[in-house]
Design an enzyme around this catalytic site. Sequence first.
Site, PDB file in Angstrom:
ATOM      1  CG  ASP A   1     -33.216 -45.725  -5.622  1.00 42.74           C
ATOM      2  OD1 ASP A   1     -34.243 -45.156  -6.027  1.00 42.74           O
ATOM      3  OD2 ASP A   1     -32.092 -45.178  -5.583  1.00 42.74           O
TER       4      ASP A   1
ATOM      5  CE1 TYR B   1     -37.097 -25.187   9.600  1.00 42.84           C
ATOM      6  CE2 TYR B   1     -37.015 -22.869   9.012  1.00 42.84           C
ATOM      7  CZ  TYR B   1     -36.424 -24.115   9.052  1.00 42.84           C
ATOM      8  OH  TYR B   1     -35.174 -24.288   8.548  1.00 42.84           O
TER       9      TYR B   1
ATOM     10  CD  GLU C   1     -36.279 -28.207  13.025  1.00 43.29           C
ATOM     11  OE1 GLU C   1     -36.319 -28.293  14.266  1.00 43.29           O
ATOM     12  OE2 GLU C   1     -35.298 -27.754  12.404  1.00 43.29           O
TER      13      GLU C   1
ATOM     14  CE  LYS D   1     -34.558 -39.273 -10.898  1.00 40.26           C
ATOM     15  NZ  LYS D   1     -33.434 -40.126 -10.575  1.00 40.26           N
TER      16      LYS D   1
ATOM     17  NE  ARG E   1     -35.603 -31.425  -9.818  1.00 37.83           N
ATOM     18  CZ  ARG E   1     -34.825 -32.223 -10.543  1.00 37.83           C
ATOM     19  NH1 ARG E   1     -33.710 -32.694 -10.051  1.00 37.83           N
ATOM     20  NH2 ARG E   1     -35.159 -32.542 -11.770  1.00 37.83           N
TER      21      ARG E   1
ATOM     22  CB  THR F   1     -36.994 -39.027  -7.178  1.00 42.20           C
ATOM     23  OG1 THR F   1     -37.534 -39.836  -8.229  1.00 42.20           O
ATOM     24  CG2 THR F   1     -35.493 -39.195  -7.132  1.00 42.20           C
TER      25      THR F   1
HETATM   26  C1  LIG Z   1     -32.450 -39.967  -9.627  1.00 40.60           C
HETATM   27  C2  LIG Z   1     -32.063 -41.087  -8.737  1.00 40.60           C
HETATM   28  C3  LIG Z   1     -31.715 -40.880  -7.396  1.00 40.60           C
HETATM   29  C4  LIG Z   1     -31.415 -39.538  -6.788  1.00 40.60           C
HETATM   30  O1  LIG Z   1     -32.292 -38.570  -6.864  1.00 40.60           O
HETATM   31  P1  LIG Z   1     -31.890 -37.035  -6.636  1.00 40.60           P
HETATM   32  O2  LIG Z   1     -33.236 -36.464  -6.427  1.00 40.60           O
HETATM   33  O3  LIG Z   1     -31.190 -36.601  -7.873  1.00 40.60           O
HETATM   34  O4  LIG Z   1     -31.027 -36.969  -5.423  1.00 40.60           O
HETATM   35  C5  LIG Z   1     -31.486 -41.980  -6.600  1.00 40.60           C
HETATM   36  N1  LIG Z   1     -31.570 -43.212  -7.093  1.00 40.60           N
HETATM   37  C6  LIG Z   1     -31.870 -43.462  -8.372  1.00 40.60           C
HETATM   38  C7  LIG Z   1     -31.944 -44.883  -8.862  1.00 40.60           C
HETATM   39  C8  LIG Z   1     -32.113 -42.403  -9.244  1.00 40.60           C
HETATM   40  O5  LIG Z   1     -32.384 -42.653 -10.517  1.00 40.60           O
END
Ligand SMILES: *Cc1c(COP(=O)(O)O)cnc(C)c1O
Length: 417
Positions: free
Chosen positions: A200, A54, A56, A229, A235, A226
Amino acid sequence: MTHLPNLQKNDVEIHDLIIKEEERQRKSIRLIPSENYVSKAVLEATGSVLTNKYSEGYAHKRYYEGQINIDKIEELAVSRAKELFGCEHANVQPYSGSPANMAAYFALSDIGDNIMGLSLPHGGHLTHGWKVNFSGRLYHSYQYTVDAETGLINYDKVHEMAKEHKPKIIFAGATAYPREYNFEKFGEIAKDVGAYFVADIAHINGLIVAGVHPDPVPFADVVTSTSHKAIRGPRGGFILCKEEHAKAIDRAVFPTLQGGPHNHTTAAIAVCFKEAMTEEFKEYARQVVKNAKKLADELNKRGYKLVTGGTDNHLVLIDMIGSKDMPGKIAAKALDKAGIVTNYNTIPWDKRKPFDPSGVRTGTPAITSRGMKEDEMVKIADWMDQVLCNPEDENLQKNIKKQVEDLCDNFPAPGLD
Ligand SMILES: *Cc1c(COP(=O)(O)O)cnc(C)c1O
């Protein structure tokens, strides 16, 4: 096959399902553009004893003792993020992409403020203001769309909308947009209307670090992502920002939205960033884009109608209704039976419902991680076409599945034994 003797002994049901999933990932052509194969090194960090701890707070400001190793791990992840993306501040604690976006909202705005993002059926993400999501429920969301003719973002329209609604935040980024974002333009629009600009980069993170997609860091107040991807990490999520937002971002992640960080994920993110700094990774990302362009060309040649006509990134969105008068779901299910895994998806201005849309979404990050190149894209497009011309032909699907498995045997996937 991965050897998991302790798991096999303690929980044979879960063990067997994991082994089956490994087989599925090994033997199929995975075209879902948000998925990938992480390295064995990333898997090892993810499966480590760091899950026991942990922590925090942030490095040297924790609410628990015993952080001698954890602090160093988080500092490595943060300093590598700053080096890789050339940003002023980084937070590597968000549990995933959606929590990273939530932290951006909490850092930059108040509940009830106006916000703007790309509409979900036009390729945007749930967290960019879609009505069923927290972002659409807690904020006054104004959603921009793509142009009906071109499928492209119309920056003049975004600007007009921003002037009218004076949003606190403008989001750019998508889950199904096959072209480059003009982040500089978004930055100018946001500045003009007094909004913060959040980019994003969840899907295109790996392309940005390799320089094959424009970089939002110079133009955005905050960049969210993320860690899985295209960048091929575990993840999780991370946030990059200018120094002026550092405190607000850190406070939004902890203590506003989260408790203890997932240290095993933090370590795996650090490993992923180290891997992403290599020339090998840059070559990989360049090939992701080359493969997507080749796949798009080959589908075009076979008469498929693609949203925006092609791609500049890792993603190809097929209009199946426009191509074969076939719903996306029927197409995706037929392809899956032949070992080619995609997902059905809305296309811009879709006349069909989100759960039964007109499109199929494909992408090349995962197959490129296996070393597949242009020649394999020709084969894949050909198999896709055969299946989609005869979506009910189960013998054909079986036959192609066998050929898919043979191809996969020649392209071992990272992370799998
Ligand atoms: C995949 C994705 C997310 C969210 O990711 P999670 O890990 O599934 O919560 C946010 N924004 C975009 C543009 C994405 O492609």
